[in-house]
Structures are given as C-alpha cells and as structure tokens.
Design a protein around this motif. Structure first.
Motif, mmCIF file in Angstrom:
data_model
loop_
_atom_site.group_PDB
_atom_site.id
_atom_site.type_symbol
_atom_site.label_atom_id
_atom_site.label_comp_id
_atom_site.label_asym_id
_atom_site.label_seq_id
_atom_site.Cartn_x
_atom_site.Cartn_y
_atom_site.Cartn_z
ATOM 1 N N GLU A 179 0.835 -1.197 0.000
ATOM 2 C CA GLU A 179 0.000 0.000 0.000
ATOM 3 C C GLU A 179 0.873 1.252 0.000
ATOM 4 O OE1 GLU A 179 -2.074 -2.887 3.005
ATOM 5 O OE2 GLU A 179 -0.034 -2.236 2.549
ATOM 6 N N LEU A 218 -7.941 3.144 -3.877
ATOM 7 C CA LEU A 218 -9.017 3.575 -2.995
ATOM 8 C C LEU A 218 -9.018 5.096 -2.991
ATOM 9 C CD1 LEU A 218 -11.266 2.915 -0.924
ATOM 10 C CD2 LEU A 218 -9.498 3.017 0.849
ATOM 11 N N TRP A 228 -10.284 -3.609 0.872
ATOM 12 C CA TRP A 228 -9.665 -2.588 1.704
ATOM 13 C C TRP A 228 -10.254 -2.663 3.104
ATOM 14 C CZ3 TRP A 228 -5.533 0.405 0.588
ATOM 15 C CH2 TRP A 228 -5.168 0.541 -0.750
ATOM 16 N N CYS A 265 -4.750 -3.182 2.310
ATOM 17 C CA CYS A 265 -5.385 -3.922 1.233
ATOM 18 C C CYS A 265 -5.122 -5.405 1.435
ATOM 19 C CB CYS A 265 -4.919 -3.459 -0.147
ATOM 20 S SG CYS A 265 -3.184 -3.729 -0.535
ATOM 21 N N CYS A 317 -2.700 0.074 -4.043
ATOM 22 C CA CYS A 317 -2.331 -1.269 -3.608
ATOM 23 C C CYS A 317 -1.744 -1.988 -4.807
ATOM 24 C CB CYS A 317 -3.549 -2.012 -3.064
ATOM 25 S SG CYS A 317 -3.253 -3.740 -2.632
ATOM 26 N N TYR A 369 -4.803 1.842 6.970
ATOM 27 C CA TYR A 369 -5.551 1.213 5.894
ATOM 28 C C TYR A 369 -4.732 0.092 5.272
ATOM 29 C CZ TYR A 369 -9.213 4.725 6.027
ATOM 30 O OH TYR A 369 -10.276 5.509 6.409
ATOM 31 N N ILE A 407 -13.520 2.493 -5.145
ATOM 32 C CA ILE A 407 -12.461 1.535 -5.449
ATOM 33 C C ILE A 407 -12.414 1.316 -6.957
ATOM 34 C CG2 ILE A 407 -11.612 -0.815 -5.102
ATOM 35 C CD1 ILE A 407 -13.069 -0.796 -2.407
#
Length: 123
Positions: A6, A81, A36, A96, A22, A94, A70
């Motif tokens: 990410e 994202l 996500w 992925c 990602c 965050y 997304i």
C-alpha cells in the motif's frame, strides 16, 4: 503467493481527499477479490470495501458509501481507494488484502495482506 504494498497515506484536513494504491505482485492470476480494510487505535479491523479483480463489481461499507471509490488498473496490477470528503473518524491504518475465493461475502476470507498505510484526518 501474492505480495501487496500500500501507498498514498498521509495527513489531510477534514473534507479533503486522498488516493491510496495497492500494488500486487506474485501469483496475481489466482486473485478474485481485492479488499480494503482499516483499523483505528484500540478498535477492531473494519471492512471498507472490495472489488472484483475484473472490476465488474464493487462493495462498500455503509460508513464510506458515496465518499470512497475503489477502482483497478489490471495492466499495472494495482487497485486504488479514492477517499473524498474525509472525516476525522476515517483516521486509521488502511490495509489492502487479496482473496482467492469468489464467494459473495466480500467482508471476510482474505489470505494475503499488505503492510498498511496511515491515514490521519484532522478537524
């Protein structure tokens, strides 16, 4: 095996936008879904959204519907994202994740995870 990385996190004011990336590598041919997730301090990991690797379907948590989008670029093996209208409560790490199964509950079942990227939204 699938590797995920990410990027794109940072500090943003409420109402602002960020785009997370990602990048997938390895045996990406086996991936059916990329999801996500996010985790705020002292809170459980939360599903944010997911996309079929083909890009034909997307799924979003109620908390982000209408604000997050997304998308994917299969030629680059990358899922994005896009986060708009950010709120302080969006502050989290965050992640992925990739899933090889194709069943319809996209909130669980992920085997491969990235390292995470911090998103901080100030008021």
């Amino acid at each position: 095996q699938v590797q995920l990385v990410e990027s794109g996190g940072g500090l943003v004011q409420a109402g602002g936008s960020l785009r997370l990336s990602c990048a997938a590598s390895g045996r990406t041919f086996s991936v059916h879904v990329v999801g996500w997730f996010r985790q705020a301090p002292k809170k459980e990991r939360e599903f944010v959204g997911a996309i079929n690797w083909s890009g034909s379907r997307t799924y979003y948590a109620d908390s982000v519907k209408g604000r997050f989008t997304i998308s994917r670029d299969n030629s680059k093996n990358t899922v994005y994202l896009q986060m708009n209208s950010l709120k302080p409560e969006d502050t989290a790490v965050y992640y992925c994740a990739a899933r090889v199964e194709s069943y319809s509950d996209y909130t669980s079942g992920y085997l491969y995870w990235g390292q995470g990227t911090q998103v901080t939204v100030s008021s």
